[in-house]
Design a protein around this motif. Structure first.
Motif, mmCIF file in Angstrom:
data_model
loop_
_atom_site.group_PDB
_atom_site.id
_atom_site.type_symbol
_atom_site.label_atom_id
_atom_site.label_comp_id
_atom_site.label_asym_id
_atom_site.label_seq_id
_atom_site.Cartn_x
_atom_site.Cartn_y
_atom_site.Cartn_z
ATOM 1 N N PHE A 3 47.238 42.232 60.794
ATOM 2 C CA PHE A 3 46.831 41.144 59.889
ATOM 3 C C PHE A 3 45.320 41.001 59.944
ATOM 4 O O PHE A 3 44.737 40.920 61.024
ATOM 5 C CB PHE A 3 47.493 39.832 60.327
ATOM 6 N N TYR A 16 43.683 38.473 52.305
ATOM 7 C CA TYR A 16 44.550 38.819 53.430
ATOM 8 C C TYR A 16 45.088 40.241 53.264
ATOM 9 O O TYR A 16 45.599 40.607 52.208
ATOM 10 C CB TYR A 16 45.716 37.831 53.513
ATOM 11 N N LEU A 18 47.744 42.920 55.085
ATOM 12 C CA LEU A 18 48.876 42.952 55.998
ATOM 13 C C LEU A 18 49.532 44.327 56.001
ATOM 14 O O LEU A 18 49.647 44.976 54.961
ATOM 15 C CB LEU A 18 49.943 41.923 55.609
#
Length: 231
Positions: A3, A16, A18
């Motif tokens: 992450f 973000y 991931l």
């Protein structure tokens, strides 16, 4: 799980990245055009393959990197079903699951900031986090006065969808203007000054009287983002 949270200082946007681990497939959420090379560098250095790039909504304060990332990686660009951005490769509906090599994201339709905003719940079987876009911020909420925004729908999205997630669920917003990086559903229920102890009518009154100027990039960003940032 791998992450990474990125920050664009100009627009105060969080992005973000991931993946289930190094060398695996990856998904990115709310990427900013000016930071595209930074994302690509991180993806290369962690030996990832970007397969999905998601915008939670049509942003008005920055230009998206969806188009640039698709051109560079051949990833699938994705937005909610009500977006007017015809350039995206795929769309999600309420409760659809985006599964990227074990990273599972459940789509939640959360209008209010815009009329096409979606949030994404990470590992929805036992929710770990929720990516809220602009509808729910840390100790705040996204404005509701343009792009089909509606304070009543914002209240409904937050109190009847997001606040029904487990209280330990981490909140990862698309923006923060004070240096906070994350929150939780429990914190926002208890401490968000626009929501905690407020009625819907009080919330609507707050939102209708913010009197904020338009985002300085709005006239540029919205048309550009309807073209996935690539004109």
């Amino acid at each position: 799980m791998l992450f990474r949270q990125f920050f664009d200082a100009e627009s105060s946007t969080y992005t973000y990245l991931l993946a289930s681990g190094r060398g695996r497939e990856a998904v990115i959420i709310d990427p900013v055009k000016e930071q595209a090379q930074q994302y690509l560098t991180a993806i290369e250095q962690m030996d990832l393959k970007l397969v999905r790039a998601i915008d939670t909504h049509t942003h008005a304060d920055h230009i998206t990197a969806l188009g640039d990332l698709r051109a560079a990686t051949q990833c699938v660009t994705l937005m909610g079903e009500f977006t007017q951005a015809e350039c995206v490769s795929d769309h999600v509906r309420e409760d659809d699951i985006v599964d990227v090599d074990g990273i599972r994201l459940r789509a939640l339709y959360t209008p209010g900031h815009t009329n096409e905003s979606f949030s994404f719940v990470l590992q929805p079987e036992r929710p770990e986090a929720v990516f809220t876009g602009d509808v729910l911020l840390i100790r705040g909420t996204g404005r509701t006065d343009f792009q089909g925004g509606d304070p009543h729908r914002s209240w409904d999205s937050i109190t009847n969808k997001l606040f029904r997630l487990p209280e330990e669920t981490i909140v990862w917003p698309a923006h923060d203007y004070k240096g906070w990086t994350a929150s939780s559903i429990a914190e926002e229920k208890a401490h968000n000054p626009r929501l905690a102890g407020k009625t819907e009518a009080e919330y609507v009154d707050i939102m209708n009287n913010l009197n904020l100027p338009d985002p300085k990039m709005m006239d540029i960003a919205v048309p550009a983002n309807l073209a996935c940032g690539r004109g």
